[in-house]
Motif scaffolding. Sequence first.
Motif, PDB file in Angstrom:
ATOM      1  N   GLU B 378      -2.826   1.673 -13.299  1.00  0.00           N
ATOM      2  CA  GLU B 378      -3.025   0.719 -12.168  1.00  0.00           C
ATOM      3  C   GLU B 378      -2.269   1.105 -11.031  1.00  0.00           C
ATOM      4  O   GLU B 378      -1.014   1.557 -11.313  1.00  0.00           O
ATOM      5  N   LEU B 379      -2.589   0.462  -9.855  1.00  0.00           N
ATOM      6  CA  LEU B 379      -1.866   0.767  -8.899  1.00  0.00           C
ATOM      7  C   LEU B 379      -2.011  -0.536  -7.858  1.00  0.00           C
ATOM      8  O   LEU B 379      -3.072  -1.233  -7.667  1.00  0.00           O
ATOM      9  N   SER B 380      -0.563  -1.040  -7.592  1.00  0.00           N
ATOM     10  CA  SER B 380      -0.615  -2.194  -6.505  1.00  0.00           C
ATOM     11  C   SER B 380       0.364  -1.859  -5.456  1.00  0.00           C
ATOM     12  O   SER B 380       1.144  -1.141  -5.618  1.00  0.00           O
ATOM     13  N   PHE B 470      -5.869   0.596   5.795  1.00  0.00           N
ATOM     14  CA  PHE B 470      -6.030   1.870   5.373  1.00  0.00           C
ATOM     15  C   PHE B 470      -5.713   1.959   3.580  1.00  0.00           C
ATOM     16  O   PHE B 470      -5.762   0.716   3.241  1.00  0.00           O
ATOM     17  N   SER B 471      -5.929   2.912   3.211  1.00  0.00           N
ATOM     18  CA  SER B 471      -5.567   2.679   1.374  1.00  0.00           C
ATOM     19  C   SER B 471      -4.661   3.949   1.098  1.00  0.00           C
ATOM     20  O   SER B 471      -4.654   4.914   1.656  1.00  0.00           O
ATOM     21  N   ALA B 490      -4.555  -1.318   1.853  1.00  0.00           N
ATOM     22  CA  ALA B 490      -3.320  -1.979   2.391  1.00  0.00           C
ATOM     23  C   ALA B 490      -3.489  -2.048   3.674  1.00  0.00           C
ATOM     24  O   ALA B 490      -4.563  -1.571   4.364  1.00  0.00           O
ATOM     25  N   ILE B 491      -2.618  -2.473   4.586  1.00  0.00           N
ATOM     26  CA  ILE B 491      -2.710  -2.959   6.083  1.00  0.00           C
ATOM     27  C   ILE B 491      -1.495  -2.303   6.599  1.00  0.00           C
ATOM     28  O   ILE B 491      -0.247  -2.624   6.126  1.00  0.00           O
TER      29      ILE B 491
END
Lengths: 293, 501
Positions: B378-380, B470-471, B490-491
């Motif tokens: 998982e990535l946060s 973007f990501s 993300a921003i």
Amino acid sequence: MVPREQDDVTGTEMTGHEWDGIKELDTPMPRWWLWTYYATVIWALGYVIAYPAWPLVTGATPGLLGYTSRGELLKDAEMARAAQAEQIAKIQSLSLDKIRSDAGLLQYAVAGGRAAFLVNCAQCHGSGAAGGKGYPNLNDDDWLWGGTLDQIHKTLQHGVRFTANPDTRQSQMPAFGTDGILQPEQINDVTEHVLKISGQAFDAASAGRGAVVYAENCESCHGKSGEGNRDFGGPNLSDAIALYGSDKTSLAAQIKQPRHGVMPAWSTRLDDMTLKQLAIYIHSLGGGETSAP
Amino acid sequence: MVQIINTVETIDAVPHNSAARRSLYAARVKIHPKRGAGTFRNLKWLVMIVTLGIYYITPWLRWDRGDYAPDQAVLIDLANRRFYFFFIEIWPQEFYYIAGLLIMAGIGLFLVTSTIGRAWCGYTCPQTVWTDLFLVVERWVEGDRNARIKLDAARWSLGKLWKRVVKNVAWLVIAVATGGAWIFYFADAPTLAQQFITFQAPAVAYFTVAILTGATFIFAGYLREQVCTYMCPWPRIQAAMLDEDSLVVTYSDWRGEPRSRHRKKTDLSGGKAGDCVDCNACVAVCPAGIDIRDGQQLECITCALCIDACDSVMEIIGKPKGLISYSTLKTYNAQKAGIPVAIGWRSFLRPRTFVYTSIWAAVGLVMLFTLLQRDRLELSVQNDRNPQFVTLSDGSIRNGFTIKILNMEQRPRSFSLTLSGLRNATMAMVGIDESPANGLEISVDADELRAIKVYVTLDQHSVSGEIMPFSFNVLEQTAVGTPEARSTSAIFHAPKKEQLP
């Protein structure tokens, strides 16, 4: 005593109260309830003896155990300090660079520094240390007095233009306008020159004249090409960051009658361990330098 | 014939808890259940052995999970927030699996109740199982029903005191073992057992054992049927789940009534007598203290011991078994009307059980599917908010992000972290590798979460707006099979155009 009336169905005594033909049973308390009640009474008696209870004129009866909530807090604080004794001793004895190179110690110092920052520094620099007009942003890589750990530590210890401290960071820019050193058109020209060296739109003719004014009046502190001088606290004029605003009006106002921010010397207010943690925290915000350029 | 009938002993048993006798104004009358024997008693012994066996043995089962996880097959690791069940490991954010299991347990209970009645209460409920176990001890020390009644009524003597002490100590030992077994589900069992005995275990372990010991001792030793009648909400809920096709313990009054203790005499005098000889055997064995011949009642936990008792009597008097039996209301009504119907598995097939089964299976299948499909990575991403962006001296804009990578596998893994959708941006890992790069290599320990601070820097000419989506992408570098990949948007925040340097 006259025997009380008994209810036919339950065999329970009546209270003798009657409302519109409805009679009240005198049902005994459930036993579990009664015993719980007795237990609480006994508990309360013990509590009154053991703990502060009866209010007196200036306080309350202290109780046999001598308990106070303040004492409890102090004990907790003492325990917390005892648990952190190792880190505290290391931070007190080690150099800033040594602290930074120890991951666990670094984490502890950053957390402690952040807490101290929010209490002491956030009022001017903001809770995120982003500063504002006249208050330096501590997240960026532009430093007036240097961005190494030792330089930050020194600034914290002695303050900026804090005259009560003999070692304070001291710099003073003359009021070129109000003191009549430069004429208004000269100020306009030198402003255009600063716009030019900081990479903004400028008037070429004006800036050309301004370069001469700059060389005569400003270069000694701000450097030949506006790179600044951290030894004198001369701000870098060629970068994208300006403490009092980078537009023409703000620049001209600052040349005419400069404003000088003051930061207190914290060595007389905070212990050195806190100052060290603060230096490490500020250094960790993204602009910290490992060696002076 | 007379001889045979006379061998049936009439027991002087009173159903103290029957609706007619029970009074909320009177203190409880102790129930002294007689020892039962028969099919259902044997079934209950079997269920008791299996359920107690599962409860006591489970924490001691081992399951090899490699070097990075505990080897206890079933472990609720509260300190590290993990739940291990054989080959399944659940993280706190996957708690919905537990919720799903609870839903399945609920629906399963509906299904069981609507088909075979209060089987949970009668056979598997801990209150029933432990009460049964405590009754075994009681019978062993004090004797069966009559001896116990006599002992209770007897004056205090050394013999009585001795029996009481032995009984209570034996109960206490069982209670401690019950409470003791519970804590082993929450820590490594062999280690904790050693710590527990040498008084090195955490205080919470002793508290838990003390509370469960007290509860077991009081509930199974002294409260018994009162827990079911007054404290437990299940009887009320389960009663609402029953319908005319649910199996319940039924007394066939159309066959048994009018009951008579002197059948022979009644027969001879030309009167009509039912099969019930009113021997009270069904009342004597009842742990709930009721008379099943009064019909279905809330207090009945359908333990079926009265069926065994009645069947043995029917055998003696040479009548067909099943005067008291598991039956449905529908069958009972039909038989009462004289239509011969037998209980069959067909009573289980009806829309209600079908719906319950479908929901139960659907929840199970969805859980199984998600369990097989679930990610172990998982990535946060969390954006720095204060400040949202920082202008650097060269005019470029910097944003800070806290990246959390969860490696939920039991081996260390390495991942690449890259950006997409943000041209000319560079990344730097704060405190680890601060040289600007386009991609980063991040290793994460087995079964761990790693949080790193990343600075993303964009030169001012590449800034196209105040908010630039973007990501972040992670891709496993140490894959055994197909590499796992995750992407999170993300921003990038930048100042207004006119405030850009």
